[in-house]
Design a protein around this motif. Structure first.
Motif, PDB file in Angstrom:
ATOM      1  N   UNK A   5       0.797  -1.070   0.147  1.00 45.15           N
ATOM      2  CA  UNK A   5      -0.094   0.022   0.020  1.00 45.15           C
ATOM      3  C   UNK A   5       0.819   1.171   0.010  1.00 45.15           C
ATOM      4  N   UNK A   6       0.663   2.282  -0.705  1.00 44.91           N
ATOM      5  CA  UNK A   6       1.376   3.487  -0.771  1.00 44.91           C
ATOM      6  C   UNK A   6       0.394   4.666  -1.016  1.00 44.91           C
ATOM      7  N   UNK A   7       0.751   5.743  -0.809  1.00 42.80           N
ATOM      8  CA  UNK A   7      -0.109   7.073  -1.021  1.00 42.80           C
ATOM      9  C   UNK A   7       0.451   8.005  -1.422  1.00 42.80           C
ATOM     10  N   UNK A 232      -6.602   2.913  -7.532  1.00 41.26           N
ATOM     11  CA  UNK A 232      -5.460   2.237  -7.274  1.00 41.26           C
ATOM     12  C   UNK A 232      -3.935   3.266  -7.435  1.00 41.26           C
ATOM     13  N   UNK A 233      -4.226   4.119  -8.210  1.00 40.67           N
ATOM     14  CA  UNK A 233      -3.171   5.101  -8.766  1.00 40.67           C
ATOM     15  C   UNK A 233      -2.768   5.798  -7.280  1.00 40.67           C
ATOM     16  N   UNK A 234      -3.895   5.954  -6.388  1.00 38.66           N
ATOM     17  CA  UNK A 234      -3.324   6.681  -5.135  1.00 38.66           C
ATOM     18  C   UNK A 234      -3.102   5.604  -3.941  1.00 38.66           C
ATOM     19  N   UNK A 235      -3.334   4.437  -4.143  1.00 37.42           N
ATOM     20  CA  UNK A 235      -3.060   3.489  -2.798  1.00 37.42           C
ATOM     21  C   UNK A 235      -2.167   2.439  -3.284  1.00 37.42           C
ATOM     22  N   UNK A 236      -1.922   2.034  -4.616  1.00 33.77           N
ATOM     23  CA  UNK A 236      -1.093   0.964  -4.517  1.00 33.77           C
ATOM     24  C   UNK A 236       0.104   0.895  -5.473  1.00 33.77           C
ATOM     25  N   UNK A 237       1.210   0.460  -4.896  1.00 33.15           N
ATOM     26  CA  UNK A 237       2.502   0.376  -5.528  1.00 33.15           C
ATOM     27  C   UNK A 237       3.089  -0.961  -5.601  1.00 33.15           C
ATOM     28  N   UNK A 289      -8.183  -6.295  -4.872  1.00 32.23           N
ATOM     29  CA  UNK A 289      -8.848  -5.020  -4.921  1.00 32.23           C
ATOM     30  C   UNK A 289      -9.831  -4.806  -3.721  1.00 32.23           C
ATOM     31  N   UNK A 290     -10.421  -5.613  -3.266  1.00 33.59           N
ATOM     32  CA  UNK A 290     -11.463  -5.279  -2.222  1.00 33.59           C
ATOM     33  C   UNK A 290     -10.274  -5.207  -0.863  1.00 33.59           C
ATOM     34  N   UNK A 291      -9.326  -5.756  -0.825  1.00 33.37           N
ATOM     35  CA  UNK A 291      -8.564  -5.783   0.274  1.00 33.37           C
ATOM     36  C   UNK A 291      -7.661  -4.016   0.199  1.00 33.37           C
ATOM     37  N   UNK A 292      -7.602  -3.827  -0.863  1.00 29.49           N
ATOM     38  CA  UNK A 292      -7.069  -2.408  -1.061  1.00 29.49           C
ATOM     39  C   UNK A 292      -8.304  -1.128  -0.981  1.00 29.49           C
ATOM     40  N   UNK A 293      -9.324  -1.558  -0.481  1.00 26.49           N
ATOM     41  CA  UNK A 293     -10.351  -0.754  -0.249  1.00 26.49           C
ATOM     42  C   UNK A 293     -11.275  -0.285  -1.212  1.00 26.49           C
ATOM     43  N   UNK A 294     -11.535  -1.197  -2.382  1.00 27.99           N
ATOM     44  CA  UNK A 294     -12.304  -0.571  -3.296  1.00 27.99           C
ATOM     45  C   UNK A 294     -13.245  -1.714  -3.765  1.00 27.99           C
ATOM     46  N   UNK A 295     -14.684  -1.599  -3.908  1.00 27.41           N
ATOM     47  CA  UNK A 295     -15.608  -2.352  -4.395  1.00 27.41           C
ATOM     48  C   UNK A 295     -16.554  -1.540  -5.596  1.00 27.41           C
ATOM     49  N   UNK A 296     -17.045  -2.315  -6.532  1.00 26.94           N
ATOM     50  CA  UNK A 296     -18.042  -1.749  -7.460  1.00 26.94           C
ATOM     51  C   UNK A 296     -19.165  -1.100  -6.868  1.00 26.94           C
ATOM     52  N   UNK A 297     -19.877  -0.204  -7.155  1.00 26.09           N
ATOM     53  CA  UNK A 297     -21.066   0.427  -6.815  1.00 26.09           C
ATOM     54  C   UNK A 297     -22.200   0.388  -7.716  1.00 26.09           C
TER      55      UNK A 297
END
Ligand code: GFB
Length: 316
Positions: A5-7, A232-237, A289-297
């Motif tokens: 995880x990155x920011x 993903x651009x914001x949180x994943x590296x 992806x859901x572990x990285x904090x995102x799910x489809x809406x």
């Protein structure tokens, strides 16, 4: 380097969306308008992404901080199957030119888009990221898949050798605003929508579905996809790619019935089994992806309604 995880803060950044006129690129531009960043775009007349020296000159002039790469030659099953050279060559050139030049320009972060068709034809379902290269590809899209696998490997190799913060996302079948409704080159969802709309307008009693209708597909609304990509651009590296989907699928026949309900087509659905089915199933495992904090809406029915609303306006 391990997944992490990155920011990454987009605030004040110059962000290039390569391929901003396409369905995903235009959704990314819509989504990035909510971020405090400067969006950079260039159209096909201004820059041919297949030409290395042009890409180098343009990127070295603009020097973006951050790059999204949805730019690609894309199409449905028939377009993929009938234009193997174009799907392989154009996609290899576009991604190699952008990724290589991004390193030369010291781009801080780059996100490359692949596709769920990179996985083997008979991959275990739902498909985790580790299914990559575990078996033979689906023949109708192996050319596109090989190009996309090369793109994600380019990102991985530039990270390993040069320490570039380049990541890859693998979206499932996408649909939505700015989709391609041309019956020869489109994907199934817009194709069936266009066919059913035309059949209803003409009072036709039937619409033809390609193949057996039994293959299963997972569909993600393109604005949800853009939201996931910005996330993903914001949180994943990390080194590994990330699946982007909903985690649920349905048969093509069931999809056709949903679209018929939205469009108001009441005729028969006939199958043309002379047309290819493609891969029997390609459902993504979206745990990473859901572990990285995102799910489809957006639910599939809402997404189909929004897409049909957009299509009607585009026709008017
Ligand atoms: O969306 P689609 O063209 O691509 O087709 P793929 C999905 C399924 O829908 C296939 C059936 O089983 C088609 O035979 N189908 C039924 C139709 N009626 C139609 C129709 O009128 N038009 C179309 N196009 N299909 C593509 C890959 O695979 O998906 C690409 O070729 C990429 O590389 C893309 O990965 C997301 O899901 O089979």
């Amino acid at each position: 380097m391990t997944d992490r995880i990155s920011h990454y803060d987009l605030k004040g950044k110059s962000v290039w969306v390569a391929g901003h006129k396409g369905m995903v690129g235009s959704a990314l531009v819509r989504r990035l308008q909510n971020e405090d960043c400067e969006i950079t775009t260039v159209d096909r007349q201004g820059l041919d992404l297949r030409r290395q020296s042009d890409v180098e000159a343009w990127m070295k002039g603009v020097r973006p901080d951050c790059v999204f790469v949805p730019a690609a030659k894309v199409g449905g099953i028939l377009a993929n199957d009938s234009h193997p050279a174009e799907f392989l060559y154009e996609n290899l050139m576009i991604e190699a030119n952008i990724i290589h030049t991004a390193r030369e320009c010291d781009v801080e972060k780059l996100l490359f888009l692949g596709s769920s068709c990179i996985y083997p034809k008979f991959a275990r379902q739902p498909m985790t990221e580790t299914e990559l290269l575990e078996g033979p590809l689906e023949p109708t899209n192996e050319w596109y898949a090989i190009a996309k696998i090369a793109g994600l490997k380019l990102c991985e190799s530039y990270r390993l050798q040069y320490g570039c913060n380049f990541i890859s996302a693998m979206p499932t079948n996408l649909y939505g605003i700015n989709d391609n409704f041309d019956l020869q080159s489109s994907h199934v969802l817009p194709a069936l929508m266009a066919k059913m709309h035309a059949a209803k307008a003409e009072g036709a009693s039937e619409v033809v579905l390609w193949g057996t209708g039994t293959p299963k597909r997972e569909f993600l609304f393109v604005d949800d996809c853009a939201d996931a990509l910005v996330h993903l651009m914001k949180v994943y590296s990390g080194q590994g790619h990330v699946n982007v989907g909903t985690g649920t699928d349905l048969s093509i026949r069931d999809l056709a019935e949903l679209i018929a309900d939205v469009v108001g087509f009441e005729g028969a659905l006939i199958q043309d089994t002379g047309k290819p089915d493609g891969t029997p199933r390609k459902l993504l495992d979206v745990t990473k992806l859901s572990d990285l904090g995102w799910t489809a809406k957006t639910s599939l029915i809402d997404g189909i309604r929004q897409t049909y609303g957009w299509y009607l306006k585009a026709l008017a």
